[in-house]
Design an enzyme around this catalytic site. Structure first.
Site, PDB file in Angstrom:
ATOM      1  N   ARG A 169      45.572   9.824  70.951  1.00 51.84           N
ATOM      2  CA  ARG A 169      46.039  10.013  69.597  1.00 51.84           C
ATOM      3  C   ARG A 169      46.920  11.323  69.473  1.00 51.84           C
ATOM      4  NH1 ARG A 169      45.766   5.749  70.192  1.00 51.84           N
ATOM      5  NH2 ARG A 169      44.513   3.983  69.174  1.00 51.84           N
ATOM      6  N   SER A 226      44.150   4.244  60.001  1.00 51.41           N
ATOM      7  CA  SER A 226      42.939   4.953  60.277  1.00 51.41           C
ATOM      8  C   SER A 226      42.980   6.122  59.800  1.00 51.41           C
ATOM      9  CB  SER A 226      42.878   4.804  61.860  1.00 51.41           C
ATOM     10  OG  SER A 226      42.855   3.355  62.328  1.00 51.41           O
ATOM     11  N   GLU A 285      42.736  11.698  61.663  1.00 53.98           N
ATOM     12  CA  GLU A 285      44.081  11.069  62.307  1.00 53.98           C
ATOM     13  C   GLU A 285      45.197  11.079  61.297  1.00 53.98           C
ATOM     14  OE1 GLU A 285      44.986   6.752  64.322  1.00 53.98           O
ATOM     15  OE2 GLU A 285      43.133   7.730  64.757  1.00 53.98           O
TER      16      GLU A 285
END
Length: 298
Positions: free
Chosen positions: A172, A221, A291
């Site tokens: 990520r 998310s 995130e």
């Protein structure tokens, strides 16, 4: 005293001062941009970055699918790419896409051309530019698996080509400089039968819609999965499913999603996220990493 935003260079695109951003981000909340710049094309963006005043803060945003703009807004200039950055073209088994192209549009275009391997992009909200920045992925695939090269413009207006190795991808994210604004990418797929590709995409969408609150005001998310663990399981075990603060709530459908259920402020959402982090830390000894990208001033 003259401020950097008072002396912006001439451009072919548009400047909008005190520009509302809440309708441009999926959470539908947050403050305005001091200046919103919509460049006409890559050359216009290069000109702006090369001639911008010293000390001017520049923030690039996409469609805001994984972004929380704080209530005080974003100081300096916020860059939002125009439709001229959203073109998609097929070259053999490769797909060239502008940074403003929706990830889902890239997947659909590839499918129609009989190019497989990019189906996972159908399940990623947002644009190519954001997907490059965060090495977006789902269902076992990520941008690092399919990128051939990316093109970006740095803070001085210089255009830079980056290979997959140059991107230094990790889970990520990438280790590329924060000042880079991506403008284009080339993805590698494989030749396949369009009908079979579409069937795989349809199944991916079905799974996503049945397990995630994608039709609510959310930001995707919220926290990264810690090594070997699932963030949602840690959040659930900490008793946070359905937890609320102001107009913000931890989704009961998927507790790694925060939702704006009732005119939540950005402070409600960020504060709730911090409470979730604290509870998971207390129960599991793990401090979750955000995130969702949070920008601007409180």
């Amino acid at each position: 005293m003259t401020r950097p935003c008072d002396a912006l260079p001439p451009v072919r695109g548009t400047y909008l001062r005190d520009a509302p951003l809440k309708d441009l981000v999926w959470f539908r909340t947050g403050g305005p941009a001091e200046v919103l710049f919509r460049p006409a094309d890559a050359e216009d963006l290069e000109t702006f970055l090369d001639a911008k005043p010293s000390g001017l803060g520049v923030t690039a945003i996409g469609v805001g699918s994984n972004l929380l703009v704080r209530d005080g807004g974003i100081p300096g200039v916020t860059v939002r790419l125009t439709s001229s950055f959203g073109k998609i073209a097929i070259d053999g088994s490769r797909v060239r896409a502008g940074a403003a192209a929706l990830d889902s549009a890239v997947a659909r275009t590839a499918a129609e051309a009989g190019i497989g391997g990019l189906e996972f992009l159908r399940g990623i909200p947002g644009t190519v530019g954001g997907a490059l920045k965060m090495n977006a992925g789902c269902y076992g695939r990520e941008i690092a698996d399919v990128l051939v090269e990316a093109t970006a413009i740095d803070s001085s207006g210089k255009r830079i080509a980056l290979t997959r190795n140059d991107m230094c991808f990790h889970y990520r994210g990438t280790d590329t400089p924060d000042d880079l604004i991506f403008v284009e990418a080339v993805f590698q797929g494989i030749h396949d039968v369009p009908q079979q590709i579409r069937a795989r995409m349809d199944e991916l969408v079905r799974q996503r819609e049945s397990s995630q609150p994608v039709k609510t005001r959310t930001g995707g998310s919220t926290f990264r999965n810690p090594p070997g663990r699932k963030a949602w399981q840690l959040i659930d075990a900490a008793g946070c499913r359905g937890l609320a603060r102001g107009g913000a709530e931890v989704s009961s459908m998927h507790c790694n999603f925060l939702i704006n259920r009732a005119e939540a402020s950005a402070a409600d959402l960020e504060g709730l996220g911090e409470e979730v982090r604290a509870r998971v830390k207390a129960s599991a000894g793990i401090l979750l990493e955000w995130e969702i990208k949070r920008v601007g001033v409180a």
